[in-house]
Design an enzyme around this catalytic site. Structure first.
Site, PDB file in Angstrom:
ATOM      1  N   GLY A  90       0.884  -1.268  -0.030  1.00  0.00           N
ATOM      2  CA  GLY A  90      -0.049   0.123   0.103  1.00  0.00           C
ATOM      3  C   GLY A  90       0.841   1.241   0.039  1.00  0.00           C
ATOM      4  N   GLY A  92       2.614   3.842   1.455  1.00  0.00           N
ATOM      5  CA  GLY A  92       3.115   4.220   2.741  1.00  0.00           C
ATOM      6  C   GLY A  92       3.427   5.503   3.066  1.00  0.00           C
ATOM      7  NE  ARG A  93       8.222   6.742   0.093  1.00  0.00           N
ATOM      8  CZ  ARG A  93       9.265   6.017   0.280  1.00  0.00           C
ATOM      9  NH1 ARG A  93       9.738   6.330   1.704  1.00  0.00           N
ATOM     10  NH2 ARG A  93       9.964   5.338  -0.388  1.00  0.00           N
ATOM     11  CE  LYS A 113       7.675   7.583  -4.241  1.00  0.00           C
ATOM     12  NZ  LYS A 113       8.724   7.219  -5.504  1.00  0.00           N
ATOM     13  N   GLY A 126       6.621   7.956   6.565  1.00  0.00           N
ATOM     14  CA  GLY A 126       5.716   8.576   5.659  1.00  0.00           C
ATOM     15  C   GLY A 126       6.377   9.785   4.813  1.00  0.00           C
ATOM     16  NE  ARG A 176       3.810   8.358  -8.831  1.00  0.00           N
ATOM     17  CZ  ARG A 176       4.251   7.354  -7.987  1.00  0.00           C
ATOM     18  NH1 ARG A 176       5.604   7.229  -8.023  1.00  0.00           N
ATOM     19  NH2 ARG A 176       3.660   6.835  -7.095  1.00  0.00           N
ATOM     20  NE  ARG A 183       1.312   1.731  -6.468  1.00  0.00           N
ATOM     21  CZ  ARG A 183       2.442   2.126  -6.504  1.00  0.00           C
ATOM     22  NH1 ARG A 183       3.439   1.473  -6.665  1.00  0.00           N
ATOM     23  NH2 ARG A 183       2.507   3.382  -5.982  1.00  0.00           N
ATOM     24  CG  ASP A 252       5.502  -3.210  -5.074  1.00  0.00           C
ATOM     25  OD1 ASP A 252       6.159  -4.453  -5.040  1.00  0.00           O
ATOM     26  OD2 ASP A 252       5.836  -2.406  -4.415  1.00  0.00           O
TER      27      ASP A 252
END
Length: 486
Positions: A90, A92-93, A113, A126, A176, A183, A252
């Site tokens: 998942g 995470g940050r 991100k 994070g 981004r 994914r 991933d």
């Protein structure tokens, strides 16, 4: 052109529900400041480039402000990492802030991100660091300029905050852009957790939003998977043809759209080395340059396994079988163009392979070889590039073959030169160039990051005063292995 407050949101993925993501608000970083922005990426959202100069730009992309229409989400997924299945990964940050619709009707994910901890952060803080954020920004935009499908990068926002990695580093955020952040690992998550209803919802979402041309097929899901195979075959062919090494091809990190995604310890080849490993954590070379083709096939087979809930096994196997021949066709087409060839002959692949064998044994710069080969008439160019080889007899034998092959081509020398310069870059993102820009940015000087970004946005054009970006790397800058830490 639009201002930031005129962006239109349509958050389709968020509407799938809480089984697919968790709503999380961004955690702001202190003293946000613009490091670099991409005007080309801003244009995808119809944003006026002048918006990047406003304080609100840094505030929005550092978590200090949020659009009312945004619905920030941390996505859940799993994946195979270095061949081993990790059941729960998942974001995470990172947070999917929302989906913006431009004037052409295209949806673009805004993914922030370094936005702070999420339920999927595990033991992480994070945060993202300036180093990795700059690397992803530069790579995303550089690959796009080379014609390699990639996620895009809107901007990097720096700060006064620091975080601990191997050493203390500056915290940063990267915005981004991609048409989707789904994914391979999304499908694996619902498959291995035995959630068939959610799995089908996700498949239908991807089919409807990203592969609408497959809906009318006799077997829409199979048609979609076949198209995913085709897109990945072309993507990997472009990586290999231009000497790009991703470094962490976990499932991933594989986009359902067939684009380059999740940049970490990537590298472009300097001296040609088929066995080059750019990730210093990859001690067995699973993700070496030479292994990218079989690993992409392996990853597609992992996706196929996750789709066996809706597609029969045999048709999936048949679709997987398309990957290698499609890859080979795309790769050979690209390499013919890089060699200035416009027609096809049966022995062309052997000609390419023999060239790479000579390069492997001689420490030849992969990018500059092709550029120099196209700058002069064939016989003259062969004399120039000959000096780069150790096995002169071997190269001379190849040169005789290549000269004869070129003589069977239609057209004149000037046409050949123009064709080759249009596909053979003068500038690529070498790791040592990125490192110099990062070191300057960490000292508070963002001019080198911005200059490098501008140079790489026009990789095929000779740019006055930028010769330093087109030279072979110094010895310390060759074959740098980069950490996964970000």
């Amino acid at each position: 052109m639009k201002s930031l407050d005129q962006l239109v949101f349509d958050n389709r993925f968020a509407r799938l529900g809480d089984a697919f993501s968790t709503q999380v608000l961004p955690d702001p970083i202190a003293d946000p400041r613009l490091v670099v922005a991409s005007e080309a990426a801003m244009a995808l959202l119809d944003l006026d480039p002048a918006q990047a100069d406003l304080p609100v730009f840094a505030e929005l992309f550092s978590g200090h402000k949020l659009w009312e229409e945004a619905d920030p989400r941390a996505m859940v997924y799993s994946g195979h990492q270095f061949g081993s299945y990790n059941p729960r990964l998942g974001d995470g940050r990172g947070l999917l802030l929302g989906e913006v619709v431009n004037d052409a009707g295209e949806h673009w994910d805004l993914h922030l991100k370094g936005a702070g901890q999420t339920p999927y952060s595990r033991m992480g803080d994070g945060r993202a660091v300036l180093r990795s954020s700059i690397r992803e920004f530069l790579a995303s935009e550089a690959l796009h300029a080379l014609g390699i499908p990639s996620s895009r990068a809107l901007c990097v926002i720096g700060s006064s905050a620091t975080v601990w990695r191997e050493t203390r580093e500056t915290a940063a955020m990267l915005l981004r852009l991609a048409h989707s952040h789904v994914r391979f690992g999304h499908f694996e998550y619902f498959y291995y957790t035995q959630q068939p209803e959610q799995q089908r919802l996700l498949i239908d979402h991807v089919l409807e939003q990203h592969y609408p041309e497959c809906r009318e097929a006799e077997q829409p899901y199979l048609a979609m998977f076949r198209t995913i195979v085709e897109r990945n075959a072309e993507l990997i062919a472009r990586w290999q043809a231009y000497g790009f090494c991703h470094g962490v091809m976990n499932t991933d990190n594989m986009s359902i759209l067939g684009i380059t995604f999740d940049f970490g310890p990537y590298a472009f080849l300097d001296d040609f080395d088929a066995n080059f490993i750019c990730n210093h954590s990859d001690d067995r070379g699973r993700y070496s340059y030479a292994n990218q083709v079989p690993i992409a096939h392996w990853n597609l087979s992992a996706l196929a396994q996750a789709l066996t809930t809706v597609i029969e096994v045999e048709p999936l196997k048949e679709a997987l079988g398309l990957f290698l021949p499609l890859y080979q066709a795309h790769y050979l087409d690209l390499m013919r163009r890089r060699l200035g060839l416009t027609t096809a002959e049966d022995d062309d692949m052997a000609l390419v392979e023999r060239l790479l064998q000579r390069m492997q044994s001689g420490g030849v710069d992969y990018t500059l070889f092709f550029r120099k080969l196209g700058e002069r008439p064939v016989a003259e160019a062969l004399k120039v590039v000959r000096d780069d080889f150790v096995d002169l007899a071997g190269f001379d034998a190849w040169g005789v073959e290549y000269l004869a092959r070129c003589e069977r081509e239609p057209g004149n020398a000037e046409g050949r030169r123009e064709r080759m310069q249009a596909v053979n870059p003068l500038y690529v993102l070498r790791n040592y160039l990125a490192q110099k820009a990062i070191e300057a940015a960490e000292a508070g000087d963002y001019s080198e990051v911005r200059r490098l970004h501008q140079v790489l946005s026009r990789p095929f054009e000779e740019q006055p005063g930028m010769q330093a970006y087109a030279e072979r790397p110094p010895e310390w800058g060759k074959h740098l292995e980069i950490s996964c830490s970000s």
